[in-house]
Design a protein around this motif. Structure first.
Motif, PDB file in Angstrom:
ATOM      1  N   SER A 191       3.858  -1.267   3.404  1.00 27.42           N
ATOM      2  CA  SER A 191       3.194   0.013   3.158  1.00 27.42           C
ATOM      3  C   SER A 191       4.184   1.161   3.264  1.00 27.42           C
ATOM      4  N   LEU A 215      -4.120   1.327   7.996  1.00 25.20           N
ATOM      5  CA  LEU A 215      -3.327   0.279   7.351  1.00 25.20           C
ATOM      6  C   LEU A 215      -2.459  -0.479   8.345  1.00 25.20           C
ATOM      7  N   ARG A 269      -2.642   5.912   7.597  1.00 29.21           N
ATOM      8  CA  ARG A 269      -1.538   5.164   8.195  1.00 29.21           C
ATOM      9  C   ARG A 269      -2.028   4.337   9.377  1.00 29.21           C
ATOM     10  N   ALA A 279       0.847  -1.189   0.000  1.00 29.53           N
ATOM     11  CA  ALA A 279       0.000   0.000   0.000  1.00 29.53           C
ATOM     12  C   ALA A 279       0.881   1.236   0.000  1.00 29.53           C
ATOM     13  N   TRP A 280       0.628   2.141  -0.929  1.00 34.34           N
ATOM     14  CA  TRP A 280       1.378   3.397  -1.037  1.00 34.34           C
ATOM     15  C   TRP A 280       0.373   4.536  -1.070  1.00 34.34           C
TER      16      TRP A 280
END
Length: 368
Positions: free
Chosen positions: A355, A344, A341, A328-329
């Motif tokens: 991530s 995730l 943030r 995940a970006w």
């Protein structure tokens, strides 16, 4: 880490300065620097980012009136930046004293920044009504062609007729970057490289243009072929290219980075990319060989950073079954950054290396 430098300083109340630095770091860097850790071990305070070319460690140690600085980094440019940052922090918290800081180790002999170069504008064009692309030409651009270096520091002259003078950058013995002051002082801002053509010696940078223009946006609006701008970098990681599934998310400031990632991913990659923009007119074509679906989210009159579009989209995403490799970006305004943030890492339970979430901007606060 491959590069290291250290320095010492002496002044009254060094321990008080160290304590103030620790308190400041605890509040600031763990909040906005993904993967950053701030720790204290006896007389030493450490700030560290452990992963990739972004990795570094800055250690401040104080005992009595003796103050030590130790910097390590993955590459030379990063080390130079960390040394400048550490010296600035020490001098800030040592006031009213001005201790002498003399570095030893890597890059200590340098008087100019090896990553700095002058670039000239070749062409400009509007990608969308509120995004303008400048094509810049310069020398030795191979270092900018990797996804391990997405971002550059633009050094923007206030007047083109004094650009050569105002874009001279030196390194002081205490490690700080020294830019001209006064009327000729340039502005510095961080931007993402949209594309690089090393054979032609050109690179493209996209600027979000808006009414309350900052130095970068204002430069893009007035730029014409032949204009000069300075370039520092690169820095900032993208995403690994070996995962099965990807989640990409960002607002218009992240479009150049998301586009570069999508263009680099292989055909087998699957996933979804959420991109928040003002309206349908701000959508732009992005080529990708992958099977990643691009979904545009429209604010439809709402101000940037004032909606939950990105956060809601990420929360509503169906992740692959356990066992699939994923990444995940995301990059956006600080409020959405914090929520994504936390979601995730804490709720989805993504592990280290799965991530990277970045804060690209903050409402009402200029980058400087």
């Amino acid at each position: 880490m491959n590069f290291r430098a250290h320095a010492t300083a002496h002044f009254p109340c060094a321990e008080a300065a160290r304590d103030a630095i620790f308190e400041d770091f605890t509040k600031r860097f763990a909040e906005v620097e993904d993967g950053a850790t701030v720790s204290r071990d006896g007389a030493a305070v450490s700030l560290a980012v452990p992963e990739g070319d972004r990795s570094f460690r800055a250690i401040f140690t104080a005992t009595g009136d003796d103050f030590g600085l130790d910097a390590t980094a993955k590459n030379l440019d990063r080390l130079i930046g960390i040394k400048s940052f550490m010296a600035s922090q020490l001098l800030k918290y040592a006031e009213p004293h001005s201790p002498s800081i003399i570095w030893q180790g890597d890059a200590s002999e340098l008087t100019t920044h090896p990553g700095f170069r002058l670039m000239r504008v070749v062409s400009t064009r509007n990608v969308t009504p509120h995004m303008k692309r400048l094509t810049l030409i310069g020398e030795d651009l191979d270092r900018f062609a990797t996804l391990d270096g997405l971002h550059v520091g633009l050094v923007i002259p206030r007047k083109q007729d004094t650009a050569a003078l105002s874009l001279s950058i030196t390194l002081s013995p205490d490690g700080r970057l020294i830019l001209p002051q006064g009327d000729d002082a340039p502005d510095t801002r961080t931007y993402t490289i949209r594309s690089v053509d090393t054979a032609a010696g050109t690179l493209d940078i996209d600027f979000v243009v808006h009414d309350d223009a900052g130095p970068g946006s204002a430069f893009a609006e007035r730029a014409k072929p032949g204009d000069v701008v300075g370039l520092l970098g690169p820095a900032g990681a993208a995403a690994p290219l070996d995962r099965d599934w990807y989640l990409l998310a960002g607002d218009e400031t992240a479009i150049p980075a998301i586009a570069r990632i999508l263009e680099a991913l292989p055909e087998r990659a699957r996933g979804v990319a959420f991109i928040e923009v003002a309206d349908a007119a701000e959508e732009q074509p992005i080529a990708t060989r992958s099977g990643i679906e691009v979904r545009w989210l429209h604010r439809n009159g709402a101000c940037p950073g004032a909606t939950n579009l990105l956060v809601d989209a990420v929360r509503g995403t169906h992740f692959p079954a356990e066992g699939a490799s994923l990444f995940a970006w995301a990059a956006c305004e600080i409020d959405a950054f914090k929520e994504m943030r936390a979601y995730l890492r804490k709720e989805r339970g993504l592990k280290k290396g799965e991530s990277l979430v970045a804060c690209y901007w903050r409402k009402g606060v200029a980058e400087a």
